[in-house]
Design a protein around this motif. Structure first.
Motif, PDB file in Angstrom:
ATOM      1  N   VAL A   1       0.850  -1.183   0.000  1.00 55.08           N
ATOM      2  CA  VAL A   1       0.000   0.000   0.000  1.00 55.08           C
ATOM      3  C   VAL A   1       0.887   1.235   0.000  1.00 55.08           C
ATOM      4  O   VAL A   1       1.709   1.403   0.901  1.00 55.08           O
ATOM      5  CB  VAL A   1      -0.916   0.016   1.239  1.00 55.08           C
TER       6      VAL A   1
ATOM      7  N   ILE B   1     -10.476  -0.225   2.848  1.00 52.33           N
ATOM      8  CA  ILE B   1      -9.847   0.024   4.141  1.00 52.33           C
ATOM      9  C   ILE B   1      -9.025  -1.169   4.613  1.00 52.33           C
ATOM     10  O   ILE B   1      -8.000  -1.023   5.271  1.00 52.33           O
ATOM     11  CB  ILE B   1     -10.911   0.372   5.210  1.00 52.33           C
TER      12      ILE B   1
ATOM     13  N   ARG C   1      -6.037   1.938  -2.350  1.00 56.73           N
ATOM     14  CA  ARG C   1      -6.946   1.664  -1.240  1.00 56.73           C
ATOM     15  C   ARG C   1      -7.357   2.993  -0.580  1.00 56.73           C
ATOM     16  O   ARG C   1      -7.234   4.054  -1.162  1.00 56.73           O
ATOM     17  CB  ARG C   1      -6.330   0.718  -0.201  1.00 56.73           C
ATOM     18  N   GLY C   2      -7.860   2.917   0.645  1.00 62.30           N
ATOM     19  CA  GLY C   2      -8.160   4.111   1.405  1.00 62.30           C
ATOM     20  C   GLY C   2      -9.239   4.991   0.814  1.00 62.30           C
ATOM     21  O   GLY C   2     -10.157   4.547   0.128  1.00 62.30           O
TER      22      GLY C   2
ATOM     23  N   SER D   1       2.187   4.735   0.957  1.00 60.60           N
ATOM     24  CA  SER D   1       1.877   5.401   2.214  1.00 60.60           C
ATOM     25  C   SER D   1       2.216   6.884   2.246  1.00 60.60           C
ATOM     26  O   SER D   1       1.600   7.637   2.995  1.00 60.60           O
ATOM     27  CB  SER D   1       2.605   4.705   3.376  1.00 60.60           C
TER      28      SER D   1
ATOM     29  N   VAL E   1      -3.369   3.251   5.974  1.00 54.80           N
ATOM     30  CA  VAL E   1      -4.610   3.783   5.415  1.00 54.80           C
ATOM     31  C   VAL E   1      -5.208   4.849   6.330  1.00 54.80           C
ATOM     32  O   VAL E   1      -5.646   5.916   5.871  1.00 54.80           O
ATOM     33  CB  VAL E   1      -5.612   2.640   5.161  1.00 54.80           C
TER      34      VAL E   1
END
Length: 457
Positions: free
Chosen positions: A13, A141, A71-72, A15, A164
């Motif tokens: 993911v 999430i 994502r997120g 960041s 996230v």
């Protein structure tokens, strides 16, 4: 078109804020390239009668993969965009974008182990008799793994993606920048209010302890309903970033649409159950699960019941807001334009200085949207073109001077829920007697539940 378990690639993911802005910029660029200059101009013009948005499958796939990798908050927005655009996007494109509703790329095992070590301790694996390292779902999430606890409990383990929660604010700042400077929002819309409400909601969704509390509160409000099933929470294996729940069985509810005519009765039943439940949430519980993602609902055909899965986006509703919606529904059903306008002003749909043309356009849209409430007996969503009419009329208003207000922030997720149920009924091509379901609530006295029900204390 979702990838099978054996085809999904795990990806770390991103960041950092700049790394996430890079991916957002690439997704926005893919959208612009895919639609082209004329398409962007037509999309923002709001001209009624505009046909499908032409976006090639290759561009749709790149956009989907980019949002799925992030994502997120950004992926959550992509899910909302892809809820059910099957009559706006070309069918093959809608299928690809629909992948966002079901899964993202899972995180690598190293990230998964790091999260579980931090949340459950270094010896976390000893707490399970079985743990399937291949996720059964991965969304915006977190991702979900099937497991069996050491004492034999069959569990669904919801595990949050690293970073996230920390990226929510920067993601929304980045989205705000794109909205403000990309020419895709109407003049006068106070986007900051909308982003602030989204920010608060996403922070709630990223707190799994709060979700566990909401799930249990919802269960108390629901009571003993044999047609609605909620998973139980297992607090001993839950933390703010890990949520352990009962593993429940069922078919993703939108898959009923693919089962042909023999499943018509099941589709009608499932859609009616969720429509009734949405009304109970507003008028009885005053507690609404506001995430309309189809993957949050399963249907257990053997028992004839609906399974609810996700309570991260659960909102309590102010009693005075419930009463405004009761009056709004009554006015829309009865075509009482004076009362309809008064409710619209209370909800922030109309500014005090709105012109007569702006008022008229909004009231016409509200009356159009409420068409199923005035239809006697079962409303046939499969035969209706209401979605297309509302979409084109709403887009015309949104990108023109006929858009005359910014709704109150605490109404936005109610709209999201009701539009989600509307789109699910449409996806299932269901027949639902909405007038019969809502009339008892519209005729109830202020502050009271519908006849035969009990208002929460």
């Amino acid at each position: 078109m979702t990838r099978g378990k054996d085809e999904r690639r795990s990806r770390a993911v991103p960041s950092s804020r700049w790394g996430r802005l890079y991916h957002l910029g690439r997704a926005t660029g893919d959208l612009a390239l895919g639609i082209g200059w004329n398409g962007l101009r037509e999309l923002s013009s709001g001209e009624e009668g505009q046909g499908r948005i032409e976006l090639s499958p290759a561009h749709a796939r790149r956009i989907t993969e980019r949002l799925g990798r992030m994502r997120g908050a950004v992926m959550k927005m992509g899910q909302l965009m892809s809820m059910d655009g099957t009559d706006i996007l070309a069918p093959e494109v809608a299928e690809i974008m629909g992948a966002l509703r079901h899964e993202a790329d899972p995180m690598p095992l190293s990230q998964l182990d790091s999260v579980l070590r931090r949340e459950l301790g270094k010896g976390w694996l000893k707490r399970f008799r079985e743990f399937d390292f291949t996720p059964i779902a991965a969304a915006s999430i977190g991702q979900v793994h099937r497991a069996v606890a050491a004492d034999g409990r069959e569990l669904a383990m919801k595990i949050q993606f690293p970073g996230v929660r920390e990226s929510i604010d920067s993601d929304l700042d980045n989205l705000g920048f794109v909205f403000r400077h990309g020419g895709i929002m109407p003049r006068g819309l106070r986007i900051e209010n909308l982003l602030d409400e989204a920010r608060q909601q996403l922070h709630r969704e990223a707190d799994y302890e709060a979700e566990a509390d909401a799930l249990e509160a919802y269960g108390r409000a629901l009571g003993d309903d044999p047609e609605i099933v909620l998973p139980g929470v297992h607090r001993d294996l839950s933390t703010p970033r890990v949520l352990a729940m009962d593993y429940v069985h069922g078919t993703p509810i939108d898959q009923l649409a693919d089962r042909g005519g023999e499943a018509a009765a099941l589709r009608d039943h499932a859609a009616s159950l969720l429509s009734r439940l949405a009304l109970r949430e507003l008028f009885e519980f005053r507690l609404v699960q506001t995430d309309p993602n189809f993957s949050n609902f399963l249907y257990d055909a053997g028992q004839g019941r609906v399974v609810l899965l996700d309570f991260g986006a659960t909102h309590s509703v102010r009693p005075e807001l419930v009463e405004i919606y009761r009056r709004l529904g009554r006015a829309a059903r009865d075509r009482d334009r004076d009362s309809l306008e008064a409710c619209a002003r209370e909800l922030g749909y109309l500014e005090p200085e709105a012109s007569a043309e702006q008022v008229g356009s909004l009231l016409e849209l509200l009356e159009m949207t409420s068409e199923p409430l005035r239809h006697p007996g079962a409303y046939d969503f499969g035969a209706s073109d209401l979605f297309e009419r509302v979409y084109h009329r709403g887009r015309t208003m949104f990108f023109s001077d006929r858009f005359a207000g910014t709704p109150a922030s605490d109404t936005l997720f109610l709209h999201r829920k009701f539009m989600g149920i509307f789109m699910l009924c449409r996806r299932l091509q269901a027949r639902v007697d909405l007038q019969g379901l809502i009339d008892p609530y519209l005729t109830a006295a202020p502050g009271a539940a519908a006849p035969g029900t009990t208002a929460p204390g």
